[in-house]
Design an enzyme around this catalytic site. Structure first.
Site, PDB file in Angstrom:
ATOM      1  N   GLU A 139     -12.482  -2.864  11.762  1.00 39.07           N
ATOM      2  CA  GLU A 139     -12.499  -2.158  10.510  1.00 39.07           C
ATOM      3  C   GLU A 139     -13.548  -2.552   9.642  1.00 39.07           C
ATOM      4  OE1 GLU A 139      -8.663  -2.082   8.674  1.00 39.07           O
ATOM      5  OE2 GLU A 139      -9.361  -1.406   6.683  1.00 39.07           O
ATOM      6  N   ASP A 195      -8.136  -9.421   3.792  1.00 38.59           N
ATOM      7  CA  ASP A 195      -8.087  -7.969   4.728  1.00 38.59           C
ATOM      8  C   ASP A 195      -9.024  -8.137   5.824  1.00 38.59           C
ATOM      9  OD1 ASP A 195      -7.173  -5.877   5.855  1.00 38.59           O
ATOM     10  OD2 ASP A 195      -7.581  -4.446   4.072  1.00 38.59           O
ATOM     11  N   GLU A 217       0.891  -1.250  -0.081  1.00 38.21           N
ATOM     12  CA  GLU A 217       0.113  -0.144   0.026  1.00 38.21           C
ATOM     13  C   GLU A 217       0.872   1.104   0.013  1.00 38.21           C
ATOM     14  OE1 GLU A 217      -2.604  -0.797   3.425  1.00 38.21           O
ATOM     15  OE2 GLU A 217      -4.084  -1.430   1.941  1.00 38.21           O
TER      16      GLU A 217
HETATM   17  O1  GCW Z   1      -6.938  -3.285   6.258  1.00 37.84           O
HETATM   18  C1  GCW Z   1      -5.940  -2.548   5.562  1.00 37.84           C
HETATM   19  C2  GCW Z   1      -6.317  -1.224   6.230  1.00 37.84           C
HETATM   20  C3  GCW Z   1      -5.319  -0.081   6.438  1.00 37.84           C
HETATM   21  C4  GCW Z   1      -4.128  -0.824   7.071  1.00 37.84           C
HETATM   22  C5  GCW Z   1      -3.780  -2.051   6.322  1.00 37.84           C
HETATM   23  C6  GCW Z   1      -2.664  -2.818   6.850  1.00 37.84           C
HETATM   24  C7  GCW Z   1      -2.339  -0.085   8.357  1.00 37.84           C
HETATM   25  O2  GCW Z   1      -7.595  -0.542   5.540  1.00 37.84           O
HETATM   26  O3  GCW Z   1      -5.747   0.849   7.084  1.00 37.84           O
HETATM   27  O4  GCW Z   1      -2.899  -0.257   7.165  1.00 37.84           O
HETATM   28  O5  GCW Z   1      -4.698  -2.842   6.121  1.00 37.84           O
HETATM   29  O6  GCW Z   1      -3.022  -4.032   7.389  1.00 37.84           O
HETATM   30  O7  GCW Z   1      -1.395  -2.497   6.658  1.00 37.84           O
END
Ligand code: GCW
Length: 716
Positions: free
Chosen positions: A409, A381, A307
């Site tokens: 989340e 995720d 990311e």
């Molecule tokens: O789930 C995603 C989240 C990000 C997070 C990323 C990760 C810390 O939306 O906010 O960043 O995973 O786990 O690195």
């Protein structure tokens, strides 16, 4: 309030002030230590009349202080303190090096530092209970265990308990930023007041440490994995060291997320190439500096090439090159590298879900001894339901650890009740069938199958400045369940829910039964009203609040919800079988076979693995579309049922927490129906199929749902 109108003004005045103790806000978590009922108090007092220890130590002192605090609260009077067991009812606390404990002849040889025994013994003719740790931390965990026995009203007269943790490192990961915000945090701001550190130590830091220690958690990474290199400057190391000093007496080590490009950003180098000797030297110096501030520093947690975060691949190097370079810097000091497997690079893959496995399996065996790979529970995720990550069981030569998300989340943020213990249990007990059938995920990471000595488990914390710590009363249960499973992954989620509810609310069975049932079904309820039948990633873009299966406008194809569900007028779902991305082949062949077979598989993952026509017949005999409408509806009805159950439980606990929970469950109910109505409306539009007539019709038209926007939803 209703009651007040019936009372005389004087009584009303008294009530207004007197129940302060009962009007709880959740700050005390599961460590409330409220007086036990008179009929039990005598027995407990008889067993723990005196607190006996002939040792001193920073951590042992915490154990004794907690016992004193807990017993005083629970039993109404402080235990006597002594260094000899001179009367019946002594609670002897210490380690293997205590002469007093040594004289009891217990076998404490296999306990390690953290293990402990709690045993009813005869000490010089006196009835006593000994809490003996392998080391001081063991005594601390034993002390909390003993208090838990009383809190949950268990018999303490004849104890013979031996405990050892399954994982060496049991840690929280805080996604807390230096400006006080928390990424994916729904409980207010960060607990760490960086600006006032190191000179002001909020008492809350100690309570945080106590809460963790009560579960056996022994590590915490205090800064976000999307990190700022500033965390590694002397200015911030001094602050982190002050936190570490508070945590240490509670057996907790501090870890830091390290930004891979720090040598450039704060070191003045023009590269962060891990194979450049100047870069390696910079990190070696940095590690030495960190240990000057924090002598028992745990190590670096790293999110690299994921990311947009910097990483070794920016220089044409591998994750192993990057991790090993940091590992070499930490090795002389005994530190470890926790290298995250949640990676995906610039190129949009055939299947996002396949990436992390491909990347890391290719490197298995290439990592240094003090590196552990930290993988999320599932390959995507933290969705309401995912299959376990296929690295578990497959990665044999490198220690692998679990990362669960405690903060919700993707499961309704602060307000929705979703008991994550049930999700954790599902993952930990899933049979990976590797290296052979009967090998649950837990065994692949606790060192028992692949023989690794370095073992760990992490949970992304849900803590913040809210008085209730976790954004809601019920979210505390997720912190609790994570910590207890980090100690022993084979504990049952149901038992943990009950234990937590007893300690947090009341031991009254009439309350516990419906509440534990409600907790245990809550995650499935959420999965049903958000993403039934294996659907995933339908949450709104970026803040992930609310439904938005229509999202198709984001810059990366795999950041769009339509990428994951692939719905059109004929079919829906992601084909991960051999006819599609074949990601299913990352699992053991026996398992891949089941996942590939719509007749044999658990349909709760149907559309995760399959792309199917809308009129496909599912196991119930309904068409896929009918089944989807049914599941969405059942999920929403489940939320209504939770709200109703809770309303019926008024009076069992203090009004304040009851009301807060009631209000949150009402929010959840509203949002569950919103999820259901919005998703069914959109899928109905795409498929051209009407929502079955026997089911409730959406409250609004599709345009309305698509028009909603929440620019300030928390957590980004
Ligand atoms: O789930 C995603 C989240 C990000 C997070 C990323 C990760 C810390 O939306 O906010 O960043 O995973 O786990 O690195």
């Amino acid at each position: 309030m209703r009651l007040l109108t019936l009372l005389t003004p004087l009584a009303a005045l008294w009530l207004a002030f007197a129940p302060a103790a009962q009007a709880e806000d959740g700050y005390d978590l599961w460590l409330r230590y409220h007086p036990v009922e008179a009929e039990h108090a005598e027995d407990y007092r008889a067993a723990a009349a005196a607190l006996v220890s002939d040792e001193r130590g920073e951590v042992l002192d915490s154990a004794l202080a907690e016992l004193e605090r807990g017993l005083t609260g629970l039993l109404g009077e402080a235990p006597e303190r002594s260094d000899r067991a001179s009367s019946d009812g002594s609670l002897i606390v210490g380690t293997a090096s205590s002469p007093l404990i040594g004289s009891l002849g217990l076998d404490l040889s296999d306990l390690g530092e953290d293990g402990y025994v709690i045993r009813s013994v005869d000490a010089d003719g006196q009835r006593a209970t000994v809490i003996a740790g392998g080391g001081e931390t063991g005594a601390l965990y034993g002390a909390f265990h003993y208090l838990r026995l009383i809190q949950t009203r268990q018999d303490v007269a004849d104890l013979d308990i031996t405990e050892r943790p399954a994982f060496g490192v049991r840690m929280l990961n805080h996604w807390d930023n230096l400006d006080g915000t928390v990424e994916r945090g729904y409980a207010g701001f960060s607990l760490w007041d960086w600006h006032k550190l190191p000179h002001y130590l909020d008492p809350r830091y100690t309570d945080y440490a106590r809460a963790n220690a009560s579960l056996g958690i022994n590590g915490t990474a205090v800064n976000n994995v999307n990190t700022d290199a500033l965390s590694l400057t002397p200015q911030y190391l001094e602050k982190a060291a002050a936190l570490a000093d508070v945590f240490r007496p509670w057996g907790i080590r501090l870890y830091l997320s390290a930004r891979f490009s720090a040598p450039v950003e704060i070191g003045g180098l023009d590269t962060a190439d891990p194979l450049d000797p100047a870069v390696a030297a910079w990190w070696a110096d940095k590690a030495a500096e960190v240990y000057d501030y924090i002598p028992d520093f745990g190590g670096f947690l790293v999110k690299a090439n994921s990311e947009g975060q910097p990483g070794p691949q920016d220089y044409g190097r591998t994750h192993a090159d990057g991790a090993n370079m940091l590992a070499a810097a930490l090795e002389p000091h005994g530190g470890i590298v926790l290298w995250r497997a949640f990676v995906y690079d610039e190129g949009v893959p055939v299947d996002r879900v396949a990436q992390s496995y491909d990347e890391f399996m290719a490197l298995d065996g290439q990592f240094a001894d003090n590196v552990i790979i930290q993988s999320k529970n599932g390959p995507l995720d933290f969705q309401p339901r995912e299959p376990f990550h296929p690295l578990f069981g497959a990665m044999e030569q490198t220690p692998l650890m679990m990362e669960f998300q405690i903060t919700k989340e993707y499961l309704g943020h602060a307000t929705h009740l979703a008991y994550m213990g049930e999700l954790y249990e599902e993952t930990l007990q899933w049979d990976t069938m590797r290296p052979e059938p009967g090998t649950p995920v837990a065994r692949t990471i606790d060192g028992s199958v692949f023989g690794h000595e370095l073992t760990a488990i992490a949970g992304v914390a849900n803590t913040g400045t809210d008085r209730n710590w976790s954004g809601s009363q019920f979210n505390q249960a997720n912190w609790h369940a994570f910590g207890r499973l980090a100690w022993n992954p084979d504990l049952a989620a149901r038992d943990l829910a009950e234990e937590w509810a007893r300690m947090t609310f009341t031991n009254d069975a009439e309350f516990l039964e419906p509440v534990v049932d409600m907790m245990m079904t809550s995650r499935e309820t959420v999965a049903d009203y958000m993403t039934p039948l294996g659907l995933h990633h339908l949450m709104n873009a970026s803040h992930h609040y609310g439904p938005a299966p229509w999202v198709d406008f984001r810059e990366r194809e795999d950041w769009n919800n339509v990428y994951f569900h692939r719905a059109d007028e004929t079919a829906i779902g992601f084909d991960r079988t051999a006819s599609g991305s074949d990601q299913v082949s990352q699992y053991a062949p026996e398992l891949a076979e089941v996942f590939s077979d719509t007749a044999r598989m658990d349909e709760r993952l149907l559309l995760w693995f399959h792309r199917l026509e809308w009129d496909f017949r599912v196991q119930s005999g309904r068409t896929l579309w009918e089944e989807m409408a049914q599941r969405y509806t059942e999920g929403a009805r489940g939320a209504t049922a939770m709200r109703e159950t809770w309303e019926g439980l008024e009076g069992f606990i203090d009004q304040r927490r009851h009301d807060e929970i009631a209000a949150f469950l009402a929010i959840q109910e509203r949002e569950a129906w919103w999820w259901r109505d919005a998703c069914l409306s959109w899928f109905s539009d795409i498929s051209g199929l009407p929502i079955p007539e026997d089911l409730p019709q959406p409250e609004h038209d599709l345009e309305y749902y698509m028009s909603l926007s929440f620019p300030h939803a928390p957590g980004i």
